[in-house]
Design a protein around this motif. Structure first.
Motif, mmCIF file in Angstrom:
data_model
loop_
_atom_site.group_PDB
_atom_site.id
_atom_site.type_symbol
_atom_site.label_atom_id
_atom_site.label_comp_id
_atom_site.label_asym_id
_atom_site.label_seq_id
_atom_site.Cartn_x
_atom_site.Cartn_y
_atom_site.Cartn_z
ATOM 1 N N ASP A 147 0.336 -4.165 -8.209
ATOM 2 C CA ASP A 147 1.670 -4.773 -8.325
ATOM 3 C C ASP A 147 2.138 -5.422 -7.031
ATOM 4 N N ASN A 148 1.396 -5.253 -5.950
ATOM 5 C CA ASN A 148 1.862 -5.719 -4.641
ATOM 6 C C ASN A 148 1.564 -7.190 -4.353
ATOM 7 N N ILE A 149 0.817 -7.854 -5.230
ATOM 8 C CA ILE A 149 0.622 -9.297 -5.051
ATOM 9 C C ILE A 149 1.761 -10.018 -5.748
ATOM 10 N N SER A 150 2.525 -10.770 -5.008
ATOM 11 C CA SER A 150 3.731 -11.397 -5.539
ATOM 12 C C SER A 150 3.408 -12.332 -6.695
ATOM 13 N N ARG A 151 4.215 -12.223 -7.754
ATOM 14 C CA ARG A 151 4.208 -13.126 -8.904
ATOM 15 C C ARG A 151 3.047 -12.886 -9.876
ATOM 16 N N TRP A 152 2.122 -12.011 -9.553
ATOM 17 C CA TRP A 152 0.997 -11.746 -10.447
ATOM 18 C C TRP A 152 1.348 -10.651 -11.446
ATOM 19 N N HIS A 153 0.653 -10.680 -12.587
ATOM 20 C CA HIS A 153 0.741 -9.599 -13.563
ATOM 21 C C HIS A 153 -0.686 -9.165 -13.852
ATOM 22 N N GLN A 154 -1.029 -7.934 -13.465
ATOM 23 C CA GLN A 154 -2.419 -7.509 -13.580
ATOM 24 C C GLN A 154 -2.526 -5.998 -13.701
ATOM 25 N N GLU A 209 -8.058 -0.583 -12.417
ATOM 26 C CA GLU A 209 -8.503 0.797 -12.575
ATOM 27 C C GLU A 209 -9.392 1.168 -11.401
ATOM 28 N N GLN A 210 -9.196 2.371 -10.876
ATOM 29 C CA GLN A 210 -10.056 2.897 -9.827
ATOM 30 C C GLN A 210 -11.291 3.494 -10.482
ATOM 31 N N LEU A 211 -12.483 3.127 -9.963
ATOM 32 C CA LEU A 211 -13.729 3.571 -10.576
ATOM 33 C C LEU A 211 -14.522 4.561 -9.734
ATOM 34 N N SER A 212 -14.336 4.548 -8.412
ATOM 35 C CA SER A 212 -15.067 5.484 -7.553
ATOM 36 C C SER A 212 -14.138 6.601 -7.097
ATOM 37 N N GLY A 213 -14.739 7.746 -6.774
ATOM 38 C CA GLY A 213 -13.957 8.932 -6.464
ATOM 39 C C GLY A 213 -13.455 8.969 -5.040
ATOM 40 N N GLY A 214 -12.222 9.458 -4.859
ATOM 41 C CA GLY A 214 -11.614 9.589 -3.538
ATOM 42 C C GLY A 214 -10.208 9.018 -3.522
ATOM 43 N N VAL A 215 -9.457 9.322 -2.482
ATOM 44 C CA VAL A 215 -8.097 8.799 -2.338
ATOM 45 C C VAL A 215 -8.159 7.290 -2.147
ATOM 46 N N PHE A 216 -7.338 6.574 -2.874
ATOM 47 C CA PHE A 216 -7.327 5.113 -2.804
ATOM 48 C C PHE A 216 -6.578 4.637 -1.567
ATOM 49 N N SER A 217 -7.036 3.536 -1.008
ATOM 50 C CA SER A 217 -6.315 2.856 0.066
ATOM 51 C C SER A 217 -6.447 1.359 -0.156
ATOM 52 N N GLY A 218 -5.322 0.670 -0.138
ATOM 53 C CA GLY A 218 -5.344 -0.771 -0.343
ATOM 54 C C GLY A 218 -4.312 -1.464 0.525
ATOM 55 N N CYS A 219 -4.559 -2.723 0.841
ATOM 56 C CA CYS A 219 -3.628 -3.497 1.670
ATOM 57 C C CYS A 219 -3.634 -4.952 1.217
ATOM 58 N N ILE A 220 -2.438 -5.536 1.166
ATOM 59 C CA ILE A 220 -2.250 -6.958 0.877
ATOM 60 C C ILE A 220 -1.582 -7.611 2.077
ATOM 61 N N ARG A 221 -2.160 -8.699 2.580
ATOM 62 C CA ARG A 221 -1.484 -9.578 3.547
ATOM 63 C C ARG A 221 -1.287 -10.915 2.842
ATOM 64 N N GLU A 222 -0.078 -11.388 2.799
ATOM 65 C CA GLU A 222 0.230 -12.504 1.912
ATOM 66 C C GLU A 222 1.252 -13.456 2.519
#
Length: 339
Positions: free
Chosen positions: A36-43, A46-59
């Motif tokens: 949801d963090n990419i502006s204006r997108w609707h998507q 699903e996480q497929l690999s095991g472990g705590v998720f980490s993600g970052c958007i620079r926009e």
């Protein structure tokens, strides 16, 4: 050619998510929130690999003149992505220089080097990404992009888009590096102000040059399309809790294919066995339900049962292996408003 995504965001959604001038940075430890963090997108991710998720958007989002969005997206875990850019746009995607592992774009593996990908917002697209993955996204108004392409190459946009919706081109290492450095320059401008329109146009022209060298894209065979359609149909069935699937054999019966055929289709499109993929899809659905649960009387057991997980002990073990926490912890944080 449809790609199993939700409808494009409304004008209200776009206004609500519009970033301020300059570079917008969003970090998240949850795959659905990250999507949801990419502006204006609707998507949906699903996480497929095991472990705590980490993600970052620079926009950055340029709205002075033709609308243009440029971003870098990082995901630490493997993901399955159903992507929908803003209405009336065309997306171009490029793995960054640290790319590791194989990317699958609309069911096609990109194992022979780096590819520049392209898709219309009206059709959407899918990505299957590896661990520790970074990708640049460039999104532009379709009309402006089409006119710029015609002026530079004499090609029409439809010539670059396979069946009118998607395309990809292999890039040389030198062109890949050139594009990555140019995009990084846009995302880290001096003083964090919006870059000039000329610099953004230079980027788009270089991307079009990369796509326009060969105006005839490799065509998708009927078998490739059928494989992709069957896998997407299987995902839709898995995401309907009211029609819970009782194993792979039940799914094969609903899809009118043999077990071996379904296995081959999933391996070709996603590089995963159907049983493993569909279980992870449903675990992600449970997580989303737990995160948005506002009724404290609704237990983990209730939500797990709704999604076809009948054995709570096995479910809790699988959930923790995938997301790095127990489902009860997810629900507790949601009820305490700490998500």
């Amino acid at each position: 050619m449809g790609h199993d995504i939700a409808p494009a965001p409304t004008a209200e959604d776009a206004t609500r998510s519009a970033p301020k001038d300059g570079i917008r940075v969003c970090r998240s430890d949850d795959v659905a929130e990250h999507a949801d963090n990419i502006s204006r997108w609707h998507q949906e991710y699903e996480q497929l690999s095991g472990g705590v998720f980490s993600g970052c958007i620079r926009e950055m989002l340029v709205e002075d003149g033709p609308r243009l969005q440029v971003f870098h997206e990082y995901t630490e875990q493997e993901t399955s992505q159903q992507c929908g850019p803003w209405s009336g746009s065309v997306w171009m995607g490029l793995p960054d220089l640290s790319r590791t592992g194989e990317v699958r774009f609309c069911g096609r593996p990109h194992s022979d080097g780096v590819h520049l990908m392209m898709a219309r917002a009206s059709s959407g697209f899918t990505l299957r990404t590896p661990r520790d993955f970074g990708i640049y996204g460039i999104v532009a108004d379709e009309g402006w992009l089409a006119s710029r392409l015609t002026g530079r190459h004499g090609h029409k946009l439809e010539q670059l888009l396979l069946h009118g919706s998607v395309a990809s081109r292999a890039l040389s290492p030198s062109r890949h590096s050139e594009l990555c450095f140019l995009i990084e320059g846009l995302l880290e401008p001096v003083g964090a102000t919006t870059p000039s329109g000329d610099l953004c146009a230079d980027l788009v022209d270089l991307l079009l040059d990369s796509l326009g060298d060969d105006p005839t894209p490799p065509s998708r065979t009927a078998l490739e399309q059928r494989r992709f359609d069957i896998v997407m149909q299987a995902r839709r069935i898995a995401l309907r809790p009211e029609t819970a699937v009782d194993g792979v054999d039940d799914l094969c019966e609903r899809l009118h294919v043999t077990r071996r055929t379904l296995q081959n289709h999933f391996n070709s499109v996603l590089g995963m066995a159907p049983k493993d993929y569909l279980k992870r899809v449903r675990l992600n659905a449970v997580r989303r339900a737990l995160q948005h649960g506002s009724d404290p009387a609704r237990s983990v057991h209730d939500i797990a049962m709704q999604w076809g997980f009948w054995h709570l002990g096995h479910f809790s073990h699988d959930y923790r292996e995938l997301f790095g926490e127990l489902p009860s912890s997810t629900l507790r944080r949601a009820l305490n408003g700490t998500f």
